[in-house]
Scaffold this motif. Sequence first.
Motif, PDB file in Angstrom:
ATOM      1  N   ASP A 138     -44.004  -2.768   4.208  1.00 46.89           N
ATOM      2  CA  ASP A 138     -43.895  -1.380   4.662  1.00 46.89           C
ATOM      3  C   ASP A 138     -44.164  -1.352   6.162  1.00 46.89           C
ATOM      4  OD1 ASP A 138     -43.821   1.331   4.932  1.00 46.89           O
ATOM      5  OD2 ASP A 138     -45.561   1.753   3.679  1.00 46.89           O
ATOM      6  N   THR A 139     -43.213  -1.882   6.936  1.00 54.43           N
ATOM      7  CA  THR A 139     -43.442  -2.069   8.368  1.00 54.43           C
ATOM      8  C   THR A 139     -43.485  -0.755   9.137  1.00 54.43           C
ATOM      9  OG1 THR A 139     -41.060  -2.391   8.669  1.00 54.43           O
ATOM     10  CG2 THR A 139     -42.417  -4.363   8.399  1.00 54.43           C
ATOM     11  N   ALA A 140     -43.032   0.337   8.519  1.00 55.04           N
ATOM     12  CA  ALA A 140     -43.050   1.633   9.205  1.00 55.04           C
ATOM     13  C   ALA A 140     -44.441   2.255   9.214  1.00 55.04           C
ATOM     14  CB  ALA A 140     -42.067   2.600   8.543  1.00 55.04           C
ATOM     15  N   SER A 141     -45.343   1.738   8.379  1.00 53.75           N
ATOM     16  CA  SER A 141     -46.686   2.303   8.285  1.00 53.75           C
ATOM     17  C   SER A 141     -47.638   1.562   9.216  1.00 53.75           C
ATOM     18  CB  SER A 141     -47.214   2.216   6.841  1.00 53.75           C
ATOM     19  OG  SER A 141     -46.473   3.056   5.995  1.00 53.75           O
TER      20      SER A 141
ATOM     21  N   GLY B 203     -30.926  -4.169   3.708  1.00 50.47           N
ATOM     22  CA  GLY B 203     -30.498  -2.901   3.139  1.00 50.47           C
ATOM     23  C   GLY B 203     -31.667  -2.185   2.510  1.00 50.47           C
ATOM     24  N   ALA B 204     -31.608  -1.980   1.180  1.00 52.10           N
ATOM     25  CA  ALA B 204     -32.680  -1.281   0.474  1.00 52.10           C
ATOM     26  C   ALA B 204     -33.885  -2.172   0.199  1.00 52.10           C
ATOM     27  CB  ALA B 204     -32.149  -0.718  -0.847  1.00 52.10           C
ATOM     28  N   LEU B 205     -33.783  -3.455   0.477  1.00 50.68           N
ATOM     29  CA  LEU B 205     -34.869  -4.393   0.182  1.00 50.68           C
ATOM     30  C   LEU B 205     -35.613  -4.756   1.461  1.00 50.68           C
ATOM     31  CD1 LEU B 205     -33.007  -6.926  -2.157  1.00 50.68           C
ATOM     32  CD2 LEU B 205     -33.901  -4.667  -2.714  1.00 50.68           C
ATOM     33  N   SER B 206     -36.936  -4.773   1.372  1.00 48.14           N
ATOM     34  CA  SER B 206     -37.770  -5.275   2.460  1.00 48.14           C
ATOM     35  C   SER B 206     -38.301  -6.639   2.059  1.00 48.14           C
ATOM     36  CB  SER B 206     -38.942  -4.325   2.736  1.00 48.14           C
ATOM     37  OG  SER B 206     -38.477  -3.077   3.188  1.00 48.14           O
ATOM     38  N   GLY B 207     -38.312  -7.574   3.003  1.00 49.88           N
ATOM     39  CA  GLY B 207     -38.790  -8.911   2.701  1.00 49.88           C
ATOM     40  C   GLY B 207     -39.805  -9.383   3.714  1.00 49.88           C
ATOM     41  N   CYS B 208     -40.563 -10.402   3.332  1.00 48.49           N
ATOM     42  CA  CYS B 208     -41.498 -11.016   4.266  1.00 48.49           C
ATOM     43  C   CYS B 208     -41.689 -12.476   3.877  1.00 48.49           C
ATOM     44  CB  CYS B 208     -42.845 -10.297   4.266  1.00 48.49           C
ATOM     45  SG  CYS B 208     -43.950 -10.847   5.600  1.00 48.49           S
TER      46      CYS B 208
ATOM     47  N   SER C 272     -39.547  -6.472  -1.735  1.00 45.34           N
ATOM     48  CA  SER C 272     -39.717  -5.214  -2.455  1.00 45.34           C
ATOM     49  C   SER C 272     -38.363  -4.827  -3.027  1.00 45.34           C
ATOM     50  CB  SER C 272     -40.230  -4.116  -1.521  1.00 45.34           C
ATOM     51  OG  SER C 272     -39.256  -3.802  -0.542  1.00 45.34           O
ATOM     52  N   LEU C 273     -38.311  -4.396  -4.281  1.00 45.17           N
ATOM     53  CA  LEU C 273     -37.044  -4.179  -4.967  1.00 45.17           C
ATOM     54  C   LEU C 273     -36.518  -2.768  -4.754  1.00 45.17           C
ATOM     55  CD1 LEU C 273     -37.831  -6.087  -8.277  1.00 45.17           C
ATOM     56  CD2 LEU C 273     -36.867  -6.949  -6.138  1.00 45.17           C
TER      57      LEU C 273
ATOM     58  N   MET D 193     -26.306  -8.976   1.546  1.00 42.19           N
ATOM     59  CA  MET D 193     -27.144  -9.922   0.818  1.00 42.19           C
ATOM     60  C   MET D 193     -28.131  -9.191  -0.091  1.00 42.19           C
ATOM     61  SD  MET D 193     -26.202 -12.978   1.499  1.00 42.19           S
ATOM     62  CE  MET D 193     -24.504 -12.564   1.877  1.00 42.19           C
ATOM     63  N   GLY D 194     -28.705  -8.095   0.414  1.00 41.01           N
ATOM     64  CA  GLY D 194     -29.605  -7.301  -0.412  1.00 41.01           C
ATOM     65  C   GLY D 194     -28.916  -6.733  -1.634  1.00 41.01           C
ATOM     66  N   GLU D 195     -27.673  -6.275  -1.458  1.00 44.69           N
ATOM     67  CA  GLU D 195     -26.919  -5.746  -2.591  1.00 44.69           C
ATOM     68  C   GLU D 195     -26.631  -6.837  -3.614  1.00 44.69           C
ATOM     69  OE1 GLU D 195     -23.494  -4.159  -0.710  1.00 44.69           O
ATOM     70  OE2 GLU D 195     -24.509  -2.342   0.010  1.00 44.69           O
ATOM     71  N   HIS D 196     -26.302  -8.038  -3.140  1.00 39.34           N
ATOM     72  CA  HIS D 196     -26.020  -9.148  -4.060  1.00 39.34           C
ATOM     73  C   HIS D 196     -27.270  -9.525  -4.855  1.00 39.34           C
ATOM     74  CE1 HIS D 196     -22.174  -9.296  -2.295  1.00 39.34           C
ATOM     75  NE2 HIS D 196     -22.443 -10.076  -1.264  1.00 39.34           N
ATOM     76  N   VAL D 197     -28.408  -9.596  -4.175  1.00 32.95           N
ATOM     77  CA  VAL D 197     -29.658  -9.923  -4.874  1.00 32.95           C
ATOM     78  C   VAL D 197     -29.959  -8.874  -5.941  1.00 32.95           C
ATOM     79  CG1 VAL D 197     -32.163 -10.058  -4.588  1.00 32.95           C
ATOM     80  CG2 VAL D 197     -30.677 -11.277  -3.006  1.00 32.95           C
ATOM     81  N   SER D 198     -29.809  -7.597  -5.595  1.00 31.63           N
ATOM     82  CA  SER D 198     -30.082  -6.526  -6.554  1.00 31.63           C
ATOM     83  C   SER D 198     -29.143  -6.605  -7.752  1.00 31.63           C
ATOM     84  CB  SER D 198     -29.951  -5.163  -5.874  1.00 31.63           C
ATOM     85  OG  SER D 198     -30.935  -4.995  -4.871  1.00 31.63           O
ATOM     86  N   ALA D 199     -27.867  -6.910  -7.507  1.00 29.08           N
ATOM     87  CA  ALA D 199     -26.902  -6.986  -8.604  1.00 29.08           C
ATOM     88  C   ALA D 199     -27.237  -8.132  -9.552  1.00 29.08           C
ATOM     89  CB  ALA D 199     -25.492  -7.163  -8.033  1.00 29.08           C
ATOM     90  N   ILE D 200     -27.597  -9.301  -9.005  1.00 25.26           N
ATOM     91  CA  ILE D 200     -27.946 -10.435  -9.866  1.00 25.26           C
ATOM     92  C   ILE D 200     -29.236 -10.144 -10.630  1.00 25.26           C
ATOM     93  CG2 ILE D 200     -28.559 -12.886  -9.895  1.00 25.26           C
ATOM     94  CD1 ILE D 200     -26.839 -13.178  -7.360  1.00 25.26           C
TER      95      ILE D 200
END
Length: 317
Positions: A17-20, A51-56, A128-129, A181-188
């Motif tokens: 949550d890098t915005a916080s 995209g909709a996913l945050s990673g670290c 984060s999903l 890439m985020g969309e592909h991960v979510s779809a799988i």
Amino acid sequence: MPVERRDDGNLVFGYLDTASADLSGASDTVLVRARTGDEGYAAEMRPSRFGALSGCDISGDQAIRVMPRPSPEAPRPGHLLGLLVSGRGELEQDGRRAELSPGDFVLYTGARPFRLELESGHRYFVLSLDTGSTGQLATAAGALTANAALPRSPSGRVLAAMVGELAERAHGFGPLARREMGEHVSAILRTLLREAGGSESASGPAASGVLDRILAYIDERLAEELSPGSIAAAHHISVRHLHALFRESGVTVGDHVRRRRLERIRRDLVDPALAHLPAYVLAARTGLGEASHFSRVFRAEFGLSPRAVRERARAGA
């Protein structure tokens, strides 16, 4: 990486949550304890966005124990996917324990107690999903959190390989590629959750065949009216049945139609044979006729304006 030292450990937040910038508003707060002695916590953390996913990507030399410490004022934590890139680890949640070796992933949520232990010399990639995957996890019939069997399934092996590549190459992608890439991960992941939860067998091959025909029908008629009522009528099923078919896929009918239209527009924007047509004309050909609305949803979906996508294609980016 904001770290606040406490008597019982180190509060860490802002890695997903890098915005916080404030501890009270961060949804990703965890308590990290060194497992040898009374030490502070230090690690290299490289946040990224897909995209909709945050990673670290987290690399550390300490052996640590991680537990959730969400602030009451922060948004409710969602579900996470953690992949162990190197080292050894273990995650415990909901009465289950999953041992982690390099290449293994695990699903869990910060909204309930968990214990994540990572040995010294670890590298851990956490995502984060998206809301669709989180919704599927929350309603899944099976025990999917801290499930060590998931990475061993066919879809799990594909997902593990893709997330591993994402961890290695996260900062080598451009904005458009990161979102894709985020969309592909979510779809799988949604495919994995359906298989693990038994949704595929519950639907049966007949329902799968109907959905295949509906998806092809939508792709062939993107410029036409594609309301749930018209799609259901064309396939002689009820609107309720149509929504149920898409719900098992983790997406709504409207969202799928919108995404397919935007994908078609993006494809047309980079087609040299269509370079003479303005973007709003391409949008009108796929049923997104209002120029201001189209530009807004296109930027929200891909992170770039239609003009920027076309200019990058011309430059060979």
